[in-house]
Design a protein around this motif. Structure first.
Motif, PDB file in Angstrom:
ATOM      1  N   GLY A 216     -40.261   8.577 -36.894  1.00  0.00           N
ATOM      2  CA  GLY A 216     -41.493   8.993 -36.241  1.00  0.00           C
ATOM      3  C   GLY A 216     -41.523  10.473 -35.949  1.00  0.00           C
ATOM      4  N   MET A 217     -40.362  11.122 -36.024  1.00  0.00           N
ATOM      5  CA  MET A 217     -40.271  12.558 -35.781  1.00  0.00           C
ATOM      6  C   MET A 217     -40.468  13.371 -37.061  1.00  0.00           C
ATOM      7  SD  MET A 217     -36.927  12.304 -33.285  1.00  0.00           S
ATOM      8  CE  MET A 217     -36.792  14.063 -33.001  1.00  0.00           C
ATOM      9  N   THR A 218     -40.471  12.684 -38.208  1.00  0.00           N
ATOM     10  CA  THR A 218     -40.639  13.380 -39.487  1.00  0.00           C
ATOM     11  C   THR A 218     -42.076  13.861 -39.630  1.00  0.00           C
ATOM     12  OG1 THR A 218     -38.994  11.897 -40.470  1.00  0.00           O
ATOM     13  CG2 THR A 218     -40.334  13.190 -41.982  1.00  0.00           C
ATOM     14  N   GLY A 219     -42.242  15.146 -39.872  1.00  0.00           N
ATOM     15  CA  GLY A 219     -43.590  15.701 -39.991  1.00  0.00           C
ATOM     16  C   GLY A 219     -44.254  15.294 -41.294  1.00  0.00           C
ATOM     17  N   SER A 220     -45.527  14.972 -41.239  1.00  0.00           N
ATOM     18  CA  SER A 220     -46.257  14.575 -42.451  1.00  0.00           C
ATOM     19  C   SER A 220     -46.357  15.741 -43.433  1.00  0.00           C
ATOM     20  CB  SER A 220     -47.650  14.064 -42.089  1.00  0.00           C
ATOM     21  OG  SER A 220     -48.400  15.059 -41.410  1.00  0.00           O
ATOM     22  N   SER A 426     -33.231  22.117 -45.203  1.00  0.00           N
ATOM     23  CA  SER A 426     -33.877  21.094 -44.358  1.00  0.00           C
ATOM     24  C   SER A 426     -34.890  21.736 -43.422  1.00  0.00           C
ATOM     25  CB  SER A 426     -32.824  20.318 -43.560  1.00  0.00           C
ATOM     26  OG  SER A 426     -32.282  21.099 -42.506  1.00  0.00           O
ATOM     27  N   LYS A 427     -34.609  22.935 -42.959  1.00  0.00           N
ATOM     28  CA  LYS A 427     -35.553  23.619 -42.062  1.00  0.00           C
ATOM     29  C   LYS A 427     -36.708  24.248 -42.837  1.00  0.00           C
ATOM     30  CE  LYS A 427     -32.550  24.423 -38.118  1.00  0.00           C
ATOM     31  NZ  LYS A 427     -32.110  25.376 -37.072  1.00  0.00           N
ATOM     32  N   ILE A 428     -36.421  24.738 -44.031  1.00  0.00           N
ATOM     33  CA  ILE A 428     -37.496  25.321 -44.851  1.00  0.00           C
ATOM     34  C   ILE A 428     -38.545  24.258 -45.176  1.00  0.00           C
ATOM     35  CG2 ILE A 428     -38.021  26.271 -47.139  1.00  0.00           C
ATOM     36  CD1 ILE A 428     -35.217  27.661 -46.955  1.00  0.00           C
ATOM     37  N   ILE A 429     -38.084  23.082 -45.573  1.00  0.00           N
ATOM     38  CA  ILE A 429     -39.020  21.991 -45.902  1.00  0.00           C
ATOM     39  C   ILE A 429     -39.536  21.325 -44.622  1.00  0.00           C
ATOM     40  CG2 ILE A 429     -39.318  19.849 -47.210  1.00  0.00           C
ATOM     41  CD1 ILE A 429     -38.839  22.396 -48.883  1.00  0.00           C
ATOM     42  N   GLY A 430     -38.695  21.322 -43.588  1.00  0.00           N
ATOM     43  CA  GLY A 430     -39.117  20.758 -42.303  1.00  0.00           C
ATOM     44  C   GLY A 430     -38.754  19.298 -42.106  1.00  0.00           C
ATOM     45  N   LEU A 431     -37.760  18.807 -42.849  1.00  0.00           N
ATOM     46  CA  LEU A 431     -37.392  17.391 -42.768  1.00  0.00           C
ATOM     47  C   LEU A 431     -36.255  17.162 -41.774  1.00  0.00           C
ATOM     48  CD1 LEU A 431     -37.431  16.453 -46.557  1.00  0.00           C
ATOM     49  CD2 LEU A 431     -39.040  15.666 -44.800  1.00  0.00           C
ATOM     50  N   ASP A 432     -36.438  16.144 -40.906  1.00  0.00           N
ATOM     51  CA  ASP A 432     -35.363  15.792 -39.977  1.00  0.00           C
ATOM     52  C   ASP A 432     -34.287  14.949 -40.657  1.00  0.00           C
ATOM     53  OD1 ASP A 432     -37.156  13.719 -40.261  1.00  0.00           O
ATOM     54  OD2 ASP A 432     -36.889  12.949 -38.232  1.00  0.00           O
ATOM     55  N   VAL A 433     -34.681  14.176 -41.669  1.00  0.00           N
ATOM     56  CA  VAL A 433     -33.722  13.449 -42.509  1.00  0.00           C
ATOM     57  C   VAL A 433     -33.991  13.900 -43.940  1.00  0.00           C
ATOM     58  CG1 VAL A 433     -32.868  11.212 -43.267  1.00  0.00           C
ATOM     59  CG2 VAL A 433     -33.725  11.483 -40.923  1.00  0.00           C
ATOM     60  N   CYS A 434     -33.020  14.586 -44.529  1.00  0.00           N
ATOM     61  CA  CYS A 434     -33.283  15.320 -45.758  1.00  0.00           C
ATOM     62  C   CYS A 434     -32.186  15.053 -46.786  1.00  0.00           C
ATOM     63  CB  CYS A 434     -33.340  16.814 -45.421  1.00  0.00           C
ATOM     64  SG  CYS A 434     -33.652  17.907 -46.802  1.00  0.00           S
ATOM     65  N   GLY A 435     -32.576  14.599 -47.985  1.00  0.00           N
ATOM     66  CA  GLY A 435     -31.633  14.417 -49.072  1.00  0.00           C
ATOM     67  C   GLY A 435     -31.825  15.516 -50.096  1.00  0.00           C
ATOM     68  N   ILE A 436     -30.769  16.232 -50.430  1.00  0.00           N
ATOM     69  CA  ILE A 436     -30.861  17.382 -51.328  1.00  0.00           C
ATOM     70  C   ILE A 436     -30.051  17.093 -52.594  1.00  0.00           C
ATOM     71  CG2 ILE A 436     -30.403  19.858 -51.567  1.00  0.00           C
ATOM     72  CD1 ILE A 436     -30.473  19.971 -48.451  1.00  0.00           C
TER      73      ILE A 436
END
Length: 888
Positions: A216-220, A426-436
């Protein structure tokens, strides 16, 4: 075949009912996911296993893995020993149902089989992982055992496959499931929202939601960026993150220009694709590139064309902008031995116990598909080709675990520069859960030195490769997700007070809710007449079961829950919550006996105590000191116990006071909290409207229970007192609970009383009411015992001067003549010569009573359903008021 398995039952055994329990229940407080099957053994009640020739041999041959079941013997093979010495088919079916689930990758081991009070009929109870798989296992186990008894064949593999398919359709994926398991390990409650992977953690205002690995914290906006691979690539490139050269194309002409610019080899992938779908890797020829474009455009009209970067495929997982895991992904492959075909090597690889169907195990079975045939074709191979010894043959173009790939954990090898780079991404894209996704020779050196590139950023990365890598250390990557959602000190529950008992539940629930609301909380509560948030009814009806409780706990505006909890819901599905702060037991009286295998007050007590056993260890159980069966539980509960009583000299109250414990009593006209010998008076009963100036003793008892519960929670005495003084009974606030309507020459009382204890409470109240004539409108409830219906008639004969017998709308399995005769028999046993008549319809009965009312008449309508009666009386009241106004 599958359908036949479930329908060709012999007449010797009959499934009478299958119930799915989803919360604390009469069998177990901790094991909340149980199937309860009511099974009639019919003729097999006389045939335990040792009296059926060859049964042991047949069951061991069909399900040899049952040898691991220790049963009550406590040793391997214990269950087979029980079969040899003789056990009943219900017990056998319990074990078979558990084993079928285990063989389908759902290892669950709790079971109980108990005979009901009906000879030959048993409750077969066993745990399940997935609800529908448990129901299927119940039916299949009966069919399987019947086949064994009859010496007929049974397709075990078909049942196991069906269970596999049910599991894959319905279970939470490995990523979602890992987060749920981590939450459960921290005692965080969870609710599955719908049938997909959307999950709620916590209750009410303290809930958090996630779906797969999107929280729910992941930005759209962040998700949109990650899903747009071209935009992601541009943002990373602008931030000096190494990405492969490439273009976005929509047709062959644009594809040709892109290839001319970047050169072969290339990669094609759909702009909006995921999980490797539609990708073509290491393309070196125009014909293959053109086909790859067509394949990618099946998913997205726009396709990314990039320079193919050599190296290994790595996935880095960043949660809350901290790198938590990294894995090297290896596409599904086989290693040649110079003798076996590729097909045979695939089959051998699939024998690896770590591989299973779908997400059943750590690894997924390998199956040849279009990608496989394309890769083999490039090598000049088919599935029948025999690769050389030591030759690695890749079978998939991508390394996804869902297509049979494997993973190697490399978390501890990631260079600090690469850690910083991934956390920046992860901060550039803005994802709290991020797979790279990274392609590089290794991660032990900075990407800028190895020439590695970031290929993609994923907004919902899978966790399975990190949770259970094929090689290396497993990483609990679910823990940082839960840490992020619930950092230290953040609450995940809301206070819950659960109210159960036979009589007084609804009023006690409403009083508690009123006190809670007056203390500034937004309260949600459930009652036998509806679901409320604050005082707004959201759903009408009997809402005292687990679904209604869940309704309240799912509402993101609710700060405090007060839940009326009736026996029906507990028996049907279990509780709708795992733990509560306070459990209130008003009393245990005869009602609904003879139904659902509850035949006496001892049985009923077992049901009611489920609520008390769900109270937190540091919480409170509030018990009625005057109730015999309630007090039998007092010394056998894990939570703390406090008592209430209308008599401060009650022996249990005196004993508790002597021990310095907390009680609540009615003394000298006051509702009083006692701490040992100390008294703290809350309010004078005459000033508490719901008690009808102290005339309704049963209402005083409800006030005592509510006052004690809220005091124990921590509300101040003066705040409780203020709430009690402002709780004014009415048809709107307390429908069907001593609702009194005044007319010019008579009064009408409408109450929900429908069992002997309720009738006795009304009898005591009416003994304090002055009236020239007392008319009663009563009815029998069809699903009660004969003696209960007769007893209600007997009490009515004692308290009324004239009785109108009417019929409930729902007769519940009886004829109205039968019910009425039982009431008449009771009236005859009352010892008074009371006149009565039968008027079937409720409305007509009320109209008749009001038409015959004289000056000073007091009409009492007792009903299991009160809505229509209240509406009619209010209509008559309004009509009388209008007539008086027009007369003026």
């Amino acid at each position: 075949m599958k359908q036949e398995i479930l329908t060709q039952h012999s007449s010797q055994m009959k499934i009478e009912k299958i119930q799915v329990l989803r919360g604390p229940n009469i069998w177990s407080i901790r094991r909340t996911k149980l199937i309860q099957m009511r099974l009639n053994l019919e003729e097999l009640e006389e045939k335990p296993t040792n009296k059926i020739p060859g049964f042991r041999e047949r069951i061991e041959a069909m399900l040899p893995t049952l040898r691991s079941h220790r049963c009550s013997e406590g040793v391997e093979g214990g269950f087979f020993h029980r079969i040899d010495t003789g056990t009943w088919m219900g017990h056998v079916i319990e074990h078979v149902a558990l084993e079928l689930q285990t063989l389908a990758g759902m290892d669950t081991g709790f079971g109980r089989t108990r005979e009901t009070k009906t000879p030959g009929t048993y409750h077969v109870v066993f745990s399940y992982i997935e609800e529908n798989s448990g129901v299927y296992a119940a039916k299949a186990s009966v069919a399987l055992v019947q086949a064994l008894v009859d010496g007929e064949p049974y397709d075990v593999e078909a049942s196991i496959q069906e269970l596999n398919e049910i599991r894959e359709r319905e279970h939470l994926g490995p990523s979602t499931g890992s987060i749920v398991r981590e939450a459960v390990s921290r005692n965080i409650p969870w609710i599955r929202l719908g049938k997909n992977s959307l999950v709620q953690l916590g209750y009410g205002v303290n809930q958090e939601r996630f779906q797969a690995t999107i929280t729910g914290m992941t930005g759209s906006i962040a998700v949109d960026i990650a899903c747009n691979k071209e935009l992601t690539k541009k943002m990373l490139d602008d931030a000096a993150i190494p990405v492969p050269q490439g273009d976005l194309v929509s047709d062959e002409q644009e594809l040709h220009r892109a290839i001319d610019r970047i050169g072969y080899p290339i990669v094609l992938k759909p702009l909006d694709g995921n999980h490797g779908r539609g990708q073509s890797i290491n393309v070196t020829q125009w014909e293959v590139a053109a086909l790859g474009l067509v394949d990618a455009q099946k998913i997205s009209s726009r396709v990314i064309v990039e320079k193919y970067v050599t190296g290994y495929d790595f996935r880095v997982l960043v949660i809350d902008h901290k790198l938590v895991a990294a894995a090297r992904r290896v596409p599904a492959s086989v290693v040649g031995d110079g003798e076996m075909t590729i097909q045979a090597l695939i089959e051998k690889e699939n024998l690896d116990p770590r591989r299973g169907y779908g997400h059943e195990k750590v690894l997924t079975e390998i199956h040849a598909d279009k990608s496989t045939f394309e890769l083999l074709d490039k090598l000049g191979y088919t599935l029948e080709s025999i690769p050389q010894r030591g030759e690695i043959v890749y079978l998939k173009s991508t390394a996804n675990l869902s297509t049979g790939g494997t993973s190697i954990d490399v978390t501890d090898m990631v260079h600090p520069d690469n850690v910083t780079l991934c956390e920046r991404i992860s901060k550039i894209i803005g994802l709290d859960v991020c797979g790279i996704d990274i392609m590089a020779e290794n991660l032990t050196q900075p990407l800028k030195e190895t020439g590695g590139c970031v290929l993609e950023v994923n907004a919902a990365p899978g966790f399975r490769m990190h949770l259970a890598p094929s090689e290396g250390l497993p990483r609990n990557v679910a823990a940082p997700v839960v840490d992020m959602l619930y950092p230290p000190g953040k609450p995940f529950r809301i206070p819950i007070i659960a109210v159960t008992g036979t009589n007084g539940k609804t009023t006690t629930t409403r009083i508690i809710s009123h006190i809670v609301k007056n203390n500034g909380y937004r309260v949600g509560f459930t009652t036998s007449d509806g679901i409320y948030i604050q005082n707004t009814m959201l759903t009408k009806g009997d809402t005292t079961g687990p679904l209604s409780a869940e309704f309240i706990l799912k509402d993101p505006t609710v700060e405090f829950a007060v839940l009326e909890t009736a026996r029906g819901g507990i028996l049907r599905s279990g509780l709708g919550f795992g733990l509560c702060d306070i459990g209130v037991l008003t009393n245990i009286k005869a009602d609904h006996l003879g139904m659902d295998d509850i035949h006496n007050l001892k049985d009923l007590t077992k049901v009611k105590r489920v609520v008390l056993d769900s109270v937190k260890k540091d919480g409170w159980c509030v018990l009625n000191a005057e109730d015999e069966y309630s007090m039998k539980l007092a010394e056998d509960l894990e939570a703390k116990v406090a008592l209430f009583s209308l008599d401060e000299n009650n022996p249990h109250i005196l004993r508790y006071s002597k021990q310095g414990k907390i009680t609540c009593v009615y003394e000298e006209g006051f509702v009083t909290i006692k701490k040992g010998d100390w008294k703290i008076r809350i309010a004078k009963v005459l000033n508490i409207p719901i008690t009808m100036e102290g005339k309704a003793k049963f209402m005083i008892s409800n006030v005592l229970a509510a006052s004690l519960a809220t005091y124990l929670y921590g509300f101040a005495i003066e705040d409780i007192a203020m709430a009690l003084r402002t709780f004014v009974p009415s048809a709107q606030l307390t429908p069907g609970r001593l609702n009194t309507f005044k007319f010019k020459s008579f009064k009408v009382l409408i109450d929900f009383a429908h069992n002997p204890a309720g009738y006795e409470a009304i009898e005591e109240y009416l003994s304090n009411v002055e009236a020239t004539k007392k008319i009663g409108i009563i009815s029998g409830v069809g699903d009660r015992r004969d003696e209960d219906i007769r007893e209600c008639g007997k009490i009515a004969g004692r308290m009324f001067d004239y009785i109108i017998i009417r019929n409930e709308k729902h007769l519940r399995g009886r004829a109205e003549e039968e019910i009425n005769q039982l009431i008449i028999d009771g009236i005859s046993d009352s010892g008074r010569a009371v006149s009565y008549e039968c008027i079937p319809k409720e409305i007509e009965a009320l109209k008749h009573a009001m038409a015959m009312a004289e000056e000073g008449t007091y009409i009492t309508a007792l009903s299991d359903v009160v809505d229509n009666a209240i509406e009619l009386v209010q209509d008559y009241q309004l009509r009388e008021q209008l007539e008086e106004q027009s007369g003026l």
